[in-house]
Design an enzyme around this catalytic site. Structure first.
Site, PDB file in Angstrom:
ATOM      1  N   TYR A  61       0.814  -1.225   0.000  1.00 40.19           N
ATOM      2  CA  TYR A  61       0.000   0.000   0.000  1.00 40.19           C
ATOM      3  C   TYR A  61       0.846   1.273   0.000  1.00 40.19           C
ATOM      4  O   TYR A  61       0.428   2.286  -0.568  1.00 40.19           O
ATOM      5  CB  TYR A  61      -1.020  -0.026   1.156  1.00 40.19           C
ATOM      6  CG  TYR A  61      -2.218  -0.858   0.756  1.00 40.19           C
ATOM      7  CD1 TYR A  61      -3.169  -0.343  -0.116  1.00 40.19           C
ATOM      8  CD2 TYR A  61      -2.352  -2.182   1.169  1.00 40.19           C
ATOM      9  CE1 TYR A  61      -4.237  -1.112  -0.543  1.00 40.19           C
ATOM     10  CE2 TYR A  61      -3.419  -2.954   0.750  1.00 40.19           C
ATOM     11  CZ  TYR A  61      -4.356  -2.414  -0.110  1.00 40.19           C
ATOM     12  OH  TYR A  61      -5.403  -3.160  -0.561  1.00 40.19           O
ATOM     13  N   VAL A 101      -9.246   4.076  -4.986  1.00 43.12           N
ATOM     14  CA  VAL A 101      -8.670   4.464  -3.700  1.00 43.12           C
ATOM     15  C   VAL A 101      -7.548   5.486  -3.897  1.00 43.12           C
ATOM     16  O   VAL A 101      -6.839   5.816  -2.955  1.00 43.12           O
ATOM     17  CB  VAL A 101      -8.141   3.200  -2.960  1.00 43.12           C
ATOM     18  CG1 VAL A 101      -9.291   2.281  -2.574  1.00 43.12           C
ATOM     19  CG2 VAL A 101      -7.124   2.425  -3.807  1.00 43.12           C
ATOM     20  N   HIS A 117     -14.536   2.223  -1.366  1.00 44.03           N
ATOM     21  CA  HIS A 117     -13.529   1.233  -0.974  1.00 44.03           C
ATOM     22  C   HIS A 117     -12.396   1.857  -0.161  1.00 44.03           C
ATOM     23  O   HIS A 117     -11.354   1.237   0.014  1.00 44.03           O
ATOM     24  CB  HIS A 117     -12.977   0.517  -2.202  1.00 44.03           C
ATOM     25  CG  HIS A 117     -13.992  -0.373  -2.863  1.00 44.03           C
ATOM     26  ND1 HIS A 117     -13.833  -0.902  -4.128  1.00 44.03           N
ATOM     27  CD2 HIS A 117     -15.183  -0.836  -2.412  1.00 44.03           C
ATOM     28  CE1 HIS A 117     -14.887  -1.642  -4.431  1.00 44.03           C
ATOM     29  NE2 HIS A 117     -15.726  -1.606  -3.416  1.00 44.03           N
ATOM     30  N   SER A 188     -15.444  -3.053 -14.307  1.00 41.55           N
ATOM     31  CA  SER A 188     -15.674  -4.322 -14.990  1.00 41.55           C
ATOM     32  C   SER A 188     -17.035  -4.940 -14.698  1.00 41.55           C
ATOM     33  O   SER A 188     -17.451  -5.871 -15.370  1.00 41.55           O
ATOM     34  CB  SER A 188     -14.572  -5.307 -14.577  1.00 41.55           C
ATOM     35  OG  SER A 188     -14.541  -5.385 -13.158  1.00 41.55           O
TER      36      SER A 188
HETATM   37  N1  LIG Z   1      -7.076   3.386  -9.320  1.00 38.45           N
HETATM   38  C1  LIG Z   1      -7.425   2.658  -8.248  1.00 38.45           C
HETATM   39  O1  LIG Z   1      -7.712   3.197  -7.175  1.00 38.45           O
HETATM   40  C2  LIG Z   1      -7.508   1.146  -8.395  1.00 38.45           C
HETATM   41  C3  LIG Z   1      -6.729   0.453  -9.328  1.00 38.45           C
HETATM   42  C4  LIG Z   1      -6.851  -0.947  -9.409  1.00 38.45           C
HETATM   43  C5  LIG Z   1      -7.747  -1.629  -8.569  1.00 38.45           C
HETATM   44  N2  LIG Z   1      -8.493  -0.918  -7.689  1.00 38.45           N
HETATM   45  C6  LIG Z   1      -9.485  -1.639  -6.830  1.00 38.45           C
HETATM   46  O2  LIG Z   1      -9.754  -2.896  -7.406  1.00 38.45           O
HETATM   47  C7  LIG Z   1     -11.146  -3.115  -7.725  1.00 38.45           C
HETATM   48  C8  LIG Z   1     -11.270  -3.227  -9.219  1.00 38.45           C
HETATM   49  O3  LIG Z   1     -12.567  -3.200  -9.733  1.00 38.45           O
HETATM   50  P1  LIG Z   1     -12.920  -2.218 -10.947  1.00 38.45           P
HETATM   51  O4  LIG Z   1     -14.158  -2.714 -11.609  1.00 38.45           O
HETATM   52  O5  LIG Z   1     -12.848  -0.810 -10.496  1.00 38.45           O
HETATM   53  O6  LIG Z   1     -11.694  -2.362 -11.944  1.00 38.45           O
HETATM   54  P2  LIG Z   1     -11.266  -3.535 -12.855  1.00 38.45           P
HETATM   55  O7  LIG Z   1      -9.777  -3.469 -12.939  1.00 38.45           O
HETATM   56  O8  LIG Z   1     -11.917  -4.806 -12.456  1.00 38.45           O
HETATM   57  O9  LIG Z   1     -11.893  -3.129 -14.271  1.00 38.45           O
HETATM   58  C9  LIG Z   1     -11.496  -1.982 -14.945  1.00 38.45           C
HETATM   59  C10 LIG Z   1     -12.433  -1.755 -16.132  1.00 38.45           C
HETATM   60  O10 LIG Z   1     -12.070  -0.529 -16.739  1.00 38.45           O
HETATM   61  C11 LIG Z   1     -12.018  -0.702 -18.143  1.00 38.45           C
HETATM   62  N3  LIG Z   1     -11.018   0.251 -18.612  1.00 38.45           N
HETATM   63  C12 LIG Z   1      -9.657   0.101 -18.692  1.00 38.45           C
HETATM   64  N4  LIG Z   1      -9.103   1.232 -19.142  1.00 38.45           N
HETATM   65  C13 LIG Z   1     -10.119   2.109 -19.355  1.00 38.45           C
HETATM   66  C14 LIG Z   1     -10.180   3.450 -19.815  1.00 38.45           C
HETATM   67  N5  LIG Z   1      -9.069   4.124 -20.152  1.00 38.45           N
HETATM   68  N6  LIG Z   1     -11.397   4.038 -19.894  1.00 38.45           N
HETATM   69  C15 LIG Z   1     -12.533   3.379 -19.567  1.00 38.45           C
HETATM   70  N7  LIG Z   1     -12.525   2.107 -19.145  1.00 38.45           N
HETATM   71  C16 LIG Z   1     -11.334   1.484 -19.029  1.00 38.45           C
HETATM   72  C17 LIG Z   1     -11.657  -2.145 -18.383  1.00 38.45           C
HETATM   73  O11 LIG Z   1     -12.194  -2.553 -19.631  1.00 38.45           O
HETATM   74  C18 LIG Z   1     -12.364  -2.846 -17.213  1.00 38.45           C
HETATM   75  O12 LIG Z   1     -13.686  -3.214 -17.562  1.00 38.45           O
HETATM   76  C19 LIG Z   1     -11.873  -1.923  -7.183  1.00 38.45           C
HETATM   77  O13 LIG Z   1     -12.537  -2.341  -6.065  1.00 38.45           O
HETATM   78  C20 LIG Z   1     -10.799  -0.890  -6.797  1.00 38.45           C
HETATM   79  O14 LIG Z   1     -10.986  -0.476  -5.446  1.00 38.45           O
HETATM   80  C21 LIG Z   1      -8.389   0.444  -7.565  1.00 38.45           C
END
Ligand SMILES: NC(=O)c1ccc[n+]([C@@H]2O[C@H](COP(=O)([O-])OP(=O)(O)OC[C@H]3O[C@@H](n4cnc5c(N)ncnc54)[C@H](O)[C@@H]3O)[C@@H](O)[C@H]2O)c1
Length: 242
Positions: A61, A101, A117, A188
């Site tokens: 983290y 997050v 989250h 997703s």
């Molecule tokens: N940035 C962050 O804070 C971060 C990053 C990774 C994971 N997470 C955590 O992991 C879990 C992941 O679930 P989730 O559904 O948010 O993510 P996920 O990784 O499961 O899915 C991401 C989705 O975004 C789409 N995607 C990728 N690039 C894109 C873009 N440029 N524009 C639009 N869509 C795009 C993909 O096709 C996919 O369907 C969450 O609970 C989150 O808390 C957070």
């Protein structure tokens, strides 16, 4: 142009996921075979992992915190923040629910945000429960709180197998009940309970719109699907330019 929101006198709920931060340089995790920055997610984002090895979980983290602090909000985050201003200045209501997050929405100027989250920039004491803002990236591990019990500190993140923070689900559901439109961006449709909110909006007969790079698992629940990257699609399609 067929705007997603063409009238600011509306009540809108937006929900975002990791996809909206991809163009800021933060990896999504479904796109990489269930690995998030080379870790199997349940090995770092679960209470069992933290009990087993708090130092390893903290190291993960702290890396994520460091990375998020060096990334910048992209044009997708900025478009969502501008939409909120447009709607609120016209008397509509707006809530942003994010699964992310990384704190990038707030840095882009979004105000009414539920980080469902949790946040990489917050820490919580496992003994007294105090939650505080924390952007430090260098500390003795595992960190301890200066409360009477010297409680073990943990990231203020909702891990797999944990419930959302008290009150969040109620606030989110009541905003969806009041809304005219529910817009889902960059997620997703696999991680619950976030994914279930589209069912909820759909059952209430709300207009549902999805903007995503790939078709989400729950695509059938959306009235409109815009396929593409948030950073290029949102500035062009979210709402009319002023
Ligand atoms: N940035 C962050 O804070 C971060 C990053 C990774 C994971 N997470 C955590 O992991 C879990 C992941 O679930 P989730 O559904 O948010 O993510 P996920 O990784 O499961 O899915 C991401 C989705 O975004 C789409 N995607 C990728 N690039 C894109 C873009 N440029 N524009 C639009 N869509 C795009 C993909 O096709 C996919 O369907 C969450 O609970 C989150 O808390 C957070």
């Amino acid at each position: 142009m067929n705007w997603i929101v063409d009238n600011p006198k509306m009540n809108v709920v937006v929900m975002t996921g990791a996809g909206i931060s991809a163009e800021s340089g933060i990896q999504t995790f479904r796109g990489t075979n269930g690995l998030w920055e080379n870790h199997r997610i349940e090995e770092v984002a679960s209470p069992i992992a933290f009990r087993r090895d708090p130092v390893m979980v903290w190291n993960f983290y702290l890396q994520r915190r460091k990375q998020a602090l060096t990334c910048r909000p992209n044009t997708g985050h900025l478009a969502v923040a501008e939409l909120e201003k447009w709607i609120r200045s016209a008397g509509g209501s707006f809530l942003l629910v994010t699964q992310n997050v990384d704190g990038l929405h707030s840095r882009a100027g979004s105000r009414n945000v539920i980080e469902m989250h949790g946040s990489l920039m917050m820490t919580r004491c496992t003994a007294c429960g105090e939650v505080f803002q924390d952007e430090s990236t260098d500390m003795e591990l595992p960190p301890r709180h200066d409360c009477p019990d010297k409680g073990l500190l943990r990231p203020h993140i909702v891990w797999f197998g944990e419930s959302l923070f008290p009150g969040d689900m109620e606030r989110i559901e009541s905003a969806i009940e009041m809304c005219d439109m529910f817009i889902v961006i960059g997620t997703s449709g696999i991680v619950y309970p976030a994914a279930g909110l589209v069912n909820f909006a759909n059952r209430l007969g709300k207009r549902t719109v999805c903007v995503n790079k790939d078709a989400p698992a729950n695509i059938d629940l959306f009235d409109r699907f815009i396929e593409g990257e948030a950073g290029s699609e949102l500035p062009k399609r979210l709402f009319p330019e002023k």
